[in-house]
Design a protein around this motif. Structure first.
Motif, mmCIF file in Angstrom:
data_model
loop_
_atom_site.group_PDB
_atom_site.id
_atom_site.type_symbol
_atom_site.label_atom_id
_atom_site.label_comp_id
_atom_site.label_asym_id
_atom_site.label_seq_id
_atom_site.Cartn_x
_atom_site.Cartn_y
_atom_site.Cartn_z
ATOM 1 N N ALA A 1 0.842 -1.182 0.000
ATOM 2 C CA ALA A 1 0.000 0.000 0.000
ATOM 3 C C ALA A 1 0.880 1.235 0.000
ATOM 4 O O ALA A 1 1.951 1.250 0.584
ATOM 5 C CB ALA A 1 -0.902 0.002 1.216
ATOM 6 N N THR A 2 0.410 2.269 -0.647
ATOM 7 C CA THR A 2 1.133 3.531 -0.686
ATOM 8 C C THR A 2 0.299 4.599 -0.014
ATOM 9 O O THR A 2 -0.883 4.742 -0.294
ATOM 10 C CB THR A 2 1.432 3.955 -2.132
ATOM 11 N N SER A 3 0.894 5.317 0.904
ATOM 12 C CA SER A 3 0.245 6.464 1.544
ATOM 13 C C SER A 3 0.984 7.703 1.109
ATOM 14 O O SER A 3 2.184 7.675 0.867
ATOM 15 C CB SER A 3 0.305 6.345 3.063
ATOM 16 N N ALA A 4 0.261 8.795 1.003
ATOM 17 C CA ALA A 4 0.896 10.030 0.562
ATOM 18 C C ALA A 4 0.553 11.167 1.499
ATOM 19 O O ALA A 4 -0.563 11.287 1.969
ATOM 20 C CB ALA A 4 0.438 10.384 -0.859
ATOM 21 N N THR A 74 -6.256 14.397 2.882
ATOM 22 C CA THR A 74 -6.457 12.958 2.796
ATOM 23 C C THR A 74 -7.181 12.671 1.495
ATOM 24 O O THR A 74 -8.081 13.397 1.097
ATOM 25 C CB THR A 74 -7.272 12.431 3.994
ATOM 26 N N THR A 75 -6.754 11.616 0.827
ATOM 27 C CA THR A 75 -7.345 11.272 -0.461
ATOM 28 C C THR A 75 -8.165 9.996 -0.394
ATOM 29 O O THR A 75 -8.686 9.555 -1.406
ATOM 30 C CB THR A 75 -6.254 11.130 -1.537
ATOM 31 N N ALA A 76 -8.279 9.423 0.794
ATOM 32 C CA ALA A 76 -9.076 8.201 0.974
ATOM 33 C C ALA A 76 -9.641 8.189 2.379
ATOM 34 O O ALA A 76 -9.054 8.746 3.310
ATOM 35 C CB ALA A 76 -8.208 6.959 0.749
ATOM 36 N N SER A 77 -10.785 7.542 2.558
ATOM 37 C CA SER A 77 -11.414 7.506 3.881
ATOM 38 C C SER A 77 -10.603 6.698 4.879
ATOM 39 O O SER A 77 -10.765 6.845 6.083
ATOM 40 C CB SER A 77 -12.829 6.943 3.785
ATOM 41 N N LEU A 100 0.619 12.007 17.231
ATOM 42 C CA LEU A 100 -0.433 12.900 16.760
ATOM 43 C C LEU A 100 -1.159 12.254 15.585
ATOM 44 O O LEU A 100 -0.562 12.035 14.528
ATOM 45 C CB LEU A 100 0.175 14.239 16.359
ATOM 46 N N GLN A 101 -2.432 11.945 15.771
ATOM 47 C CA GLN A 101 -3.234 11.247 14.766
ATOM 48 C C GLN A 101 -3.626 12.172 13.613
ATOM 49 O O GLN A 101 -4.122 13.277 13.829
ATOM 50 C CB GLN A 101 -4.496 10.672 15.412
ATOM 51 N N ILE A 102 -3.410 11.692 12.383
ATOM 52 C CA ILE A 102 -3.868 12.365 11.168
ATOM 53 C C ILE A 102 -4.721 11.339 10.423
ATOM 54 O O ILE A 102 -4.203 10.321 9.969
ATOM 55 C CB ILE A 102 -2.699 12.808 10.260
ATOM 56 N N GLY A 103 -5.997 11.593 10.312
ATOM 57 C CA GLY A 103 -6.911 10.649 9.664
ATOM 58 C C GLY A 103 -7.982 10.196 10.639
ATOM 59 O O GLY A 103 -7.804 10.273 11.861
ATOM 60 N N ASP A 104 -9.096 9.744 10.093
ATOM 61 C CA ASP A 104 -10.250 9.387 10.921
ATOM 62 C C ASP A 104 -10.487 7.883 11.001
ATOM 63 O O ASP A 104 -11.610 7.421 11.120
ATOM 64 C CB ASP A 104 -11.508 10.075 10.370
ATOM 65 N N THR A 105 -9.436 7.088 10.945
ATOM 66 C CA THR A 105 -9.601 5.632 10.963
ATOM 67 C C THR A 105 -9.755 5.068 12.365
ATOM 68 O O THR A 105 -10.191 3.938 12.523
ATOM 69 C CB THR A 105 -8.404 4.934 10.293
ATOM 70 N N GLN A 106 -9.381 5.822 13.382
ATOM 71 C CA GLN A 106 -9.469 5.347 14.759
ATOM 72 C C GLN A 106 -10.574 6.120 15.481
ATOM 73 O O GLN A 106 -10.371 7.258 15.882
ATOM 74 C CB GLN A 106 -8.139 5.522 15.479
ATOM 75 N N GLN A 127 -12.426 14.800 2.607
ATOM 76 C CA GLN A 127 -11.426 14.235 1.710
ATOM 77 C C GLN A 127 -11.132 15.188 0.567
ATOM 78 O O GLN A 127 -11.979 15.957 0.138
ATOM 79 C CB GLN A 127 -11.927 12.913 1.136
ATOM 80 N N ASN A 128 -9.898 15.089 0.075
ATOM 81 C CA ASN A 128 -9.433 15.874 -1.071
ATOM 82 C C ASN A 128 -9.500 17.380 -0.840
ATOM 83 O O ASN A 128 -9.545 18.147 -1.797
ATOM 84 C CB ASN A 128 -10.191 15.492 -2.344
ATOM 85 N N GLN A 129 -9.504 17.798 0.408
ATOM 86 C CA GLN A 129 -9.433 19.212 0.749
ATOM 87 C C GLN A 129 -8.224 19.426 1.658
ATOM 88 O O GLN A 129 -7.901 18.583 2.489
ATOM 89 C CB GLN A 129 -10.701 19.677 1.462
#
Length: 170
Positions: A1-4, A74-77, A100-106, A127-129
């Motif tokens: 997987a690639t994260s950006a 973020t480009t994906a949920s 420091l959490q970045i993203g809404d997966t947790q 997303q995408n903003q």
């Protein structure tokens, strides 16, 4: 997987430079950063890519009291990245730094939380903003703002100095 992690306008104004701000990522190279623990990172077109789900990218300089401004989108949920603040010079930053959490997966640790320690006020990331997160660490005080809104303000004596590290997909 690639994260950006995408970089926005990677420049400092003359005023910012005179105030002592440092540009930590130019958008063009990994100068000032070292991939560690089998981390595979690269840059292209102002974007910082993590090409593996393990490892991290650590700053070559340590910091004591600082404000870190980070523009991201973020480009994906399922975007899940961490900015490690005040990491020890050796070992996995997950064990020594403020995560420091970045993203809404947790669900228990929304963006801006210090994972495992301090929960930020929930705020859904569009997303995408582009979003701006600012982490200000001064002594034991940690203040996190997201898009100009304070979402966390705590005192924590665990770490008073260290490196900045980035991890995605961990």
């Amino acid at each position: 997987a690639t994260s950006a992690l995408l970089a926005s306008d990677n420049t400092l104004t003359i005023s910012q430079a005179q105030e002592g701000w440092l540009l930590l990522f130019t958008g063009e190279s990994l100068v000032g950063w070292t991939p560690e623990n089998s981390g595979v990172w690269s840059t292209a077109n102002g974007t910082l890519f993590a090409s593996s789900d393990s490892g991290y990218l650590r700053s070559n300089s340590a910091f004591v009291d600082f404000a870190l401004n980070l523009d991201f989108r973020t480009t994906a949920s399922d975007a899940d990245c961490t900015v490690y603040l005040r990491a020890a010079p050796d070992g996995d930053p997950h064990d020594s730094a403020y995560s420091l959490q970045i993203g809404d997966t947790q669900a228990d640790w929304p963006t801006g939380s210090i994972v495992g320690q301090h929960k930020a006020q929930p705020s859904h990331l569009a997303q995408n903003q582009w979003h701006t997160i600012e982490a200000t660490l001064s002594g034991e005080q940690i203040v996190i703002s997201l898009d100009g809104k304070k979402i966390l303000d705590v005192k924590d004596p665990r770490s008073k100095a260290g490196f900045i590290a980035l991890g995605c997909g961990r």
